[in-house]
Design a protein around this motif. Structure first.
Motif, PDB file in Angstrom:
ATOM      1  N   ILE A  72     -65.277 -87.649  53.265  1.00 18.95           N
ATOM      2  CA  ILE A  72     -65.469 -88.910  52.557  1.00 18.95           C
ATOM      3  C   ILE A  72     -65.328 -90.027  53.584  1.00 18.95           C
ATOM      4  N   ASP A  73     -66.404 -90.748  53.801  1.00 20.98           N
ATOM      5  CA  ASP A  73     -66.415 -91.801  54.828  1.00 20.98           C
ATOM      6  C   ASP A  73     -65.913 -91.272  56.171  1.00 20.98           C
ATOM      7  N   GLY A  74     -66.318 -90.048  56.503  1.00 23.78           N
ATOM      8  CA  GLY A  74     -65.998 -89.461  57.795  1.00 23.78           C
ATOM      9  C   GLY A  74     -64.663 -88.741  57.872  1.00 23.78           C
ATOM     10  N   LYS A  75     -63.836 -88.853  56.837  1.00 25.57           N
ATOM     11  CA  LYS A  75     -62.532 -88.184  56.846  1.00 25.57           C
ATOM     12  C   LYS A  75     -62.632 -86.825  56.170  1.00 25.57           C
ATOM     13  N   ASP A  76     -62.157 -85.786  56.852  1.00 28.37           N
ATOM     14  CA  ASP A  76     -62.178 -84.433  56.304  1.00 28.37           C
ATOM     15  C   ASP A  76     -60.975 -84.255  55.397  1.00 28.37           C
ATOM     16  N   LEU A  77     -61.228 -84.200  54.077  1.00 28.90           N
ATOM     17  CA  LEU A  77     -60.130 -84.108  53.112  1.00 28.90           C
ATOM     18  C   LEU A  77     -59.336 -82.824  53.257  1.00 28.90           C
ATOM     19  N   THR A  78     -59.966 -81.769  53.746  1.00 29.63           N
ATOM     20  CA  THR A  78     -59.272 -80.484  53.859  1.00 29.63           C
ATOM     21  C   THR A  78     -58.197 -80.503  54.940  1.00 29.63           C
ATOM     22  N   LYS A  79     -58.203 -81.545  55.783  1.00 29.11           N
ATOM     23  CA  LYS A  79     -57.228 -81.619  56.869  1.00 29.11           C
ATOM     24  C   LYS A  79     -56.213 -82.736  56.672  1.00 29.11           C
ATOM     25  N   LEU A  80     -56.283 -83.434  55.527  1.00 29.32           N
ATOM     26  CA  LEU A  80     -55.375 -84.547  55.293  1.00 29.32           C
ATOM     27  C   LEU A  80     -54.028 -84.061  54.761  1.00 29.32           C
ATOM     28  N   SER A  81     -52.996 -84.852  55.005  1.00 29.08           N
ATOM     29  CA  SER A  81     -51.686 -84.603  54.403  1.00 29.08           C
ATOM     30  C   SER A  81     -51.762 -84.948  52.923  1.00 29.08           C
ATOM     31  N   ALA A  82     -50.719 -84.591  52.176  1.00 31.42           N
ATOM     32  CA  ALA A  82     -50.696 -84.878  50.743  1.00 31.42           C
ATOM     33  C   ALA A  82     -50.817 -86.376  50.483  1.00 31.42           C
ATOM     34  N   SER A  83     -50.118 -87.189  51.251  1.00 27.47           N
ATOM     35  CA  SER A  83     -50.176 -88.641  51.059  1.00 27.47           C
ATOM     36  C   SER A  83     -51.549 -89.187  51.463  1.00 27.47           C
ATOM     37  N   GLY A  84     -52.116 -88.630  52.525  1.00 26.84           N
ATOM     38  CA  GLY A  84     -53.448 -89.056  52.955  1.00 26.84           C
ATOM     39  C   GLY A  84     -54.513 -88.704  51.931  1.00 26.84           C
ATOM     40  N   LEU A  85     -54.355 -87.530  51.320  1.00 24.04           N
ATOM     41  CA  LEU A  85     -55.304 -87.104  50.292  1.00 24.04           C
ATOM     42  C   LEU A  85     -55.203 -87.999  49.058  1.00 24.04           C
ATOM     43  N   ARG A  86     -53.978 -88.362  48.670  1.00 25.22           N
ATOM     44  CA  ARG A  86     -53.804 -89.257  47.524  1.00 25.22           C
ATOM     45  C   ARG A  86     -54.477 -90.601  47.775  1.00 25.22           C
ATOM     46  N   LYS A  87     -54.397 -91.099  48.983  1.00 25.37           N
ATOM     47  CA  LYS A  87     -55.002 -92.388  49.320  1.00 25.37           C
ATOM     48  C   LYS A  87     -56.517 -92.322  49.189  1.00 25.37           C
ATOM     49  N   VAL A  88     -57.126 -91.247  49.690  1.00 29.45           N
ATOM     50  CA  VAL A  88     -58.586 -91.106  49.587  1.00 29.45           C
ATOM     51  C   VAL A  88     -58.996 -90.898  48.139  1.00 29.45           C
ATOM     52  N   ARG A  89     -58.229 -90.095  47.408  1.00 27.30           N
ATOM     53  CA  ARG A  89     -58.556 -89.824  45.999  1.00 27.30           C
ATOM     54  C   ARG A  89     -58.534 -91.092  45.151  1.00 27.30           C
ATOM     55  N   SER A  90     -57.730 -92.075  45.537  1.00 28.22           N
ATOM     56  CA  SER A  90     -57.668 -93.322  44.771  1.00 28.22           C
ATOM     57  C   SER A  90     -58.994 -94.062  44.815  1.00 28.22           C
ATOM     58  N   LYS A  91     -59.848 -93.715  45.764  1.00 26.84           N
ATOM     59  CA  LYS A  91     -61.160 -94.350  45.889  1.00 26.84           C
ATOM     60  C   LYS A  91     -62.275 -93.455  45.354  1.00 26.84           C
ATOM     61  N   VAL A  92     -61.876 -92.358  44.684  1.00 26.70           N
ATOM     62  CA  VAL A  92     -62.857 -91.449  44.086  1.00 26.70           C
ATOM     63  C   VAL A  92     -62.543 -91.316  42.598  1.00 26.70           C
ATOM     64  N   GLY A  93     -63.314 -92.016  41.756  1.00 27.66           N
ATOM     65  CA  GLY A  93     -63.140 -91.909  40.311  1.00 27.66           C
ATOM     66  C   GLY A  93     -63.896 -90.708  39.775  1.00 27.66           C
ATOM     67  N   MET A  94     -63.491 -90.239  38.580  1.00 32.18           N
ATOM     68  CA  MET A  94     -64.159 -89.076  37.998  1.00 32.18           C
ATOM     69  C   MET A  94     -64.193 -89.200  36.485  1.00 32.18           C
ATOM     70  N   ILE A  95     -65.341 -88.857  35.895  1.00 30.67           N
ATOM     71  CA  ILE A  95     -65.481 -88.825  34.440  1.00 30.67           C
ATOM     72  C   ILE A  95     -65.933 -87.429  34.030  1.00 30.67           C
ATOM     73  N   PHE A  96     -65.534 -87.043  32.814  1.00 33.84           N
ATOM     74  CA  PHE A  96     -65.722 -85.674  32.369  1.00 33.84           C
ATOM     75  C   PHE A  96     -66.501 -85.623  31.056  1.00 33.84           C
ATOM     76  N   GLN A  97     -66.910 -84.433  30.686  1.00 31.26           N
ATOM     77  CA  GLN A  97     -67.668 -84.225  29.453  1.00 31.26           C
ATOM     78  C   GLN A  97     -66.855 -84.593  28.221  1.00 31.26           C
ATOM     79  N   HIS A  98     -65.565 -84.253  28.214  1.00 31.27           N
ATOM     80  CA  HIS A  98     -64.759 -84.395  27.002  1.00 31.27           C
ATOM     81  C   HIS A  98     -63.801 -85.585  27.051  1.00 31.27           C
ATOM     82  N   PHE A  99     -64.083 -86.586  27.893  1.00 27.81           N
ATOM     83  CA  PHE A  99     -63.427 -87.893  27.897  1.00 27.81           C
ATOM     84  C   PHE A  99     -61.974 -87.865  28.374  1.00 27.81           C
ATOM     85  N   ASN A 100     -61.169 -86.910  27.863  1.00 23.48           N
ATOM     86  CA  ASN A 100     -59.763 -86.778  28.284  1.00 23.48           C
ATOM     87  C   ASN A 100     -58.957 -88.058  28.043  1.00 23.48           C
ATOM     88  N   LEU A 101     -59.147 -88.677  26.886  1.00 23.52           N
ATOM     89  CA  LEU A 101     -58.365 -89.855  26.529  1.00 23.52           C
ATOM     90  C   LEU A 101     -57.083 -89.441  25.823  1.00 23.52           C
TER      91      LEU A 101
END
Length: 341
Positions: A64-93
């Motif tokens: 994602i933007d040049g960063k390999d998520l498979t090599k990130l630390s847990a905190s680094g992964l959380r930071k990148v994930r905050s910029k990746v939104g996701m929507i699902f079939q069943h809404f999950n409200l």
């Protein structure tokens, strides 16, 4: 930008290794909308869950933007994930809280100050057209409205990427169109990159710049949407296209037409869709076009028309007519003696 390199995902079932995704390469440039289409079991849901590492790939890289998520630390992964939104079939409200609270909860968890939190909730409620529904509960909403709340919630953390996992498959056609219009608006006005998966070709048709066709865990064909709609190579792609355009005529229809001899498919792209091509060849050459099937498909980035036609006339006249059509920018595909694909 999203880039997947040689992604493979294996699961163990009954002590056997099952490969759900195999050697997938995919690149989504910033600001574009790309779609992955496939039948149930093709591996598309597993693939999209690898993008934000909800599923850890067995092999390959997720960038994602040049960063390999498979090599990130847990905190680094959380930071990148905050910029990746996701929507699902069943809404999950959450059923027990209001629309406002459903959108506000991830902001509270992220530590967004109250004043900014309120401004964001109101902003994204307005973007999805539900500013008057803030105090409603999910049970008071239609399916389309629930999905709009889910989209607002995904946007509330202001991601640069939005992932859509079959977000319209539980909706009726009219509501699906309204959600697709909303995704186009989000992409256009907010510049958000969108990667979606679907089994509906009309979703690809309406909003995608590029499409990947999956089967048995692999990408079997890919290209710009207009390329795949005008010149599909794989049998699975052609099957999907047949769900929205009559590329294949039924045996009963063929029998009822009483046509003998070769049949031709003409594909019109862009400006050529407005040409009176068949009228022109009937005037210029000693042929009579017999239209067997026709349709026009409006894509995000162009218009494609298909006409399946039988030309009545001698061989020389038919050949001249087809050459004229090709010179006019129309794709000509000989289907043979009533053999359709």
């Amino acid at each position: 930008m999203i880039e997947l390199k040689n992604i493979e995902k294996n699961f163990v079932s009954n002590k056997k290794v099952v490969t759900a995704v195999r050697d997938v390469n995919l690149t989504v440039p910033a600001g574009e909308i790309h779609g992955v289409i496939g039948y149930s079991g093709a591996g598309k849901s597993t693939l999209i869950r690898c993008v934000n590492l909800l599923e850890q790939p067995s092999k390959g890289q997720v960038l994602i933007d040049g960063k390999d998520l498979t090599k990130l630390s847990a905190s680094g992964l959380r930071k990148v994930r905050s910029k990746v939104g996701m929507i699902f079939q069943h809404f999950n409200l959450l059923k027990t809280v209001t629309v406002y609270e459903n959108i506000a909860i991830p902001l509270k968890l992220a530590g967004v100050p109250k004043k900014e939190l309120d401004a964001r909730v109101q902003k994204y409620l307005q973007i999805v057209g539900l500013e008057d529904r803030a105090t409603n509960y999910p049970a008071q909403l239609s399916g389309g409205q629930k999905q709009r709340v889910a989209i607002a919630r995904a946007l509330s953390l202001e991601p640069t990427i939005l992932l859509s996992d079959e977000a319209t498959s539980a909706l009726d056609p009219e509501t699906t169109d309204s959600i697709l219009d909303l995704l186009l608006k989000i992409n256009r006005e907010l510049g958000i990159t969108i990667l979606l998966i679907t089994h509906e070709m009309n979703v690809i048709q309406k909003i995608c710049d590029h499409v990947y066709v999956m089967e048995n865990g692999s990408v079997v064909e890919q290209g710009s949407t207009i390329e795949l709609f005008t010149n599909p190579q794989h049998a699975t792609t052609r099957k999907f296209l047949n769900t929205i355009s009559q590329r294949q005529l039924s045996d009963s229809l063929i029998d009822s037409l009483h046509v003998t001899g070769d049949v031709t498919r003409l594909t019109f792209i862009g400006a050529s869709t407005g040409q009176p091509a068949l009228a022109e060849i009937s005037k210029r050459f000693a042929v009579t076009p017999n239209i067997l099937a026709a349709n026009i498909i409006e894509l995000k980035n162009g218009i494609v028309g298909n006409i399946t036609v039988h030309l009545e006339g001698d061989n020389a006249a038919r050949e001249q007519a087809l050459q004229y059509l090709e010179q006019s920018g129309i794709q000509v595909e000989q289907l043979g003696g009533l053999v359709y694909a």
